[in-house]
Design an enzyme around this catalytic site. Structure first.
Site, short mmCIF file in Angstrom:
data_model
loop_
_atom_site.label_atom_id
_atom_site.label_comp_id
_atom_site.label_asym_id
_atom_site.label_seq_id
_atom_site.Cartn_x
_atom_site.Cartn_y
_atom_site.Cartn_z
N GLU A 49 37.62 40.19 48.56
CA GLU A 49 37.26 40.87 49.65
C GLU A 49 38.55 42.32 49.45
OE1 GLU A 49 34.92 40.65 51.77
OE2 GLU A 49 35.61 42.81 52.57
N CYS A 80 33.65 44.27 41.27
CA CYS A 80 33.41 44.30 42.43
C CYS A 80 34.47 44.41 43.73
CB CYS A 80 33.02 42.93 42.88
SG CYS A 80 31.83 43.02 44.06
N ILE A 139 27.23 40.58 44.07
CA ILE A 139 27.09 39.89 45.41
C ILE A 139 28.02 40.83 46.39
CG2 ILE A 139 28.67 37.75 46.62
CD1 ILE A 139 28.42 36.46 43.84
N HIS A 175 29.43 40.72 38.55
CA HIS A 175 30.47 39.69 38.25
C HIS A 175 30.20 39.14 36.77
CE1 HIS A 175 32.52 39.21 42.15
NE2 HIS A 175 31.10 39.73 42.68
N GLU A 177 32.16 37.44 35.19
CA GLU A 177 32.75 36.41 34.93
C GLU A 177 32.08 35.19 35.46
OE1 GLU A 177 33.48 38.46 37.14
OE2 GLU A 177 33.99 37.60 39.09
#
Ligand code: GLN
Length: 196
Positions: A49, A80, A139, A175, A177
């Site tokens: 976040e 992100c 996401i 992402h 990963e």
């Protein structure tokens, strides 16, 4: 310059990035304090976040050291939320959030551009530097708008850029990963001149 790769380890997808680096034969350094950066020639800022991450970076006095690394030419990759932090302009749809960030790349990040968590998606992406498509996991992802001509867009979706770089600083809105596919980590290490 040291060759080790630091992973900002304050919040978010830290372990997944470290696992990917380990699979490629690189020993990652979890970065929690400025001194952890002394051995890191480059750093990955994971997702999470962005508002929380920047507060934690301020609290642990990591903002200036990371800016200094960027200025010194170290490779930095934000995924992100980590990418949002690196941008000079951050908004959420029409609102200018004036979110305090690291102000490193000439990119406008529109946070949460694809909607809420339940609108997460996976899309096969054509990525410059990779021969075959990469399955990107999005996401609550941002979308990027380059604000300067010297930005290289490495991948895009219909709505706009999702992977780009300005010099030594890389941003991905998805992402890598989480895909179980280490090709983008490999690309980052190789193009950053890191031995592995
Ligand atoms: N929406 C989050 C933010 O802007 C990022 C989400 C993520 O990292 N998966 O901070």
């Amino acid at each position: 310059m040291p060759v080790e790769v630091g992973v900002l380890a304050l919040q978010g997808g830290v372990e997944e990035h470290m696992a990917s680096l380990r699979r490629l034969g690189v020993t990652p350094i979890p970065v929690r304090r400025p001194e952890d950066l002394e051995q890191s020639g480059s750093i990955i800022l994971p997702g999470g976040e962005s508002t929380t991450l920047i507060r934690l970076m301020q609290r642990w006095e990591l903002v200036e050291p990371v800016r200094r690394m960027a200025r010194a030419g170290a490779s930095i990759w934000g995924t992100c939320a980590g990418a949002v932090l690196l941008c000079k302009k951050v908004t959420e749809q029409e609102h200018d959030l004036r979110q305090e960030c690291l102000n490193i790349v000439d990119v406008h990040a529109v946070r949460n551009r694809f909607g809420r968590q339940r609108y997460s998606f996976r899309e096969d992406l054509a990525v410059k530097g990779l021969d075959e498509a990469f399955s990107g996991i999005f996401i609550r992802a941002p979308l990027f708008e380059p604000l300067d001509e010297n930005i290289e867009v490495l991948s895009r979706v219909e709505e706009g850029a999702v992977f780009l770089k300005q010099g030594n600083v890389w941003l991905s809105s998805f992402h890598p990963e989480l895909s179980g596919d280490d090709r983008i980590h490999e690309l980052f290490l190789r193009e950053s001149g890191i031995d592995f």
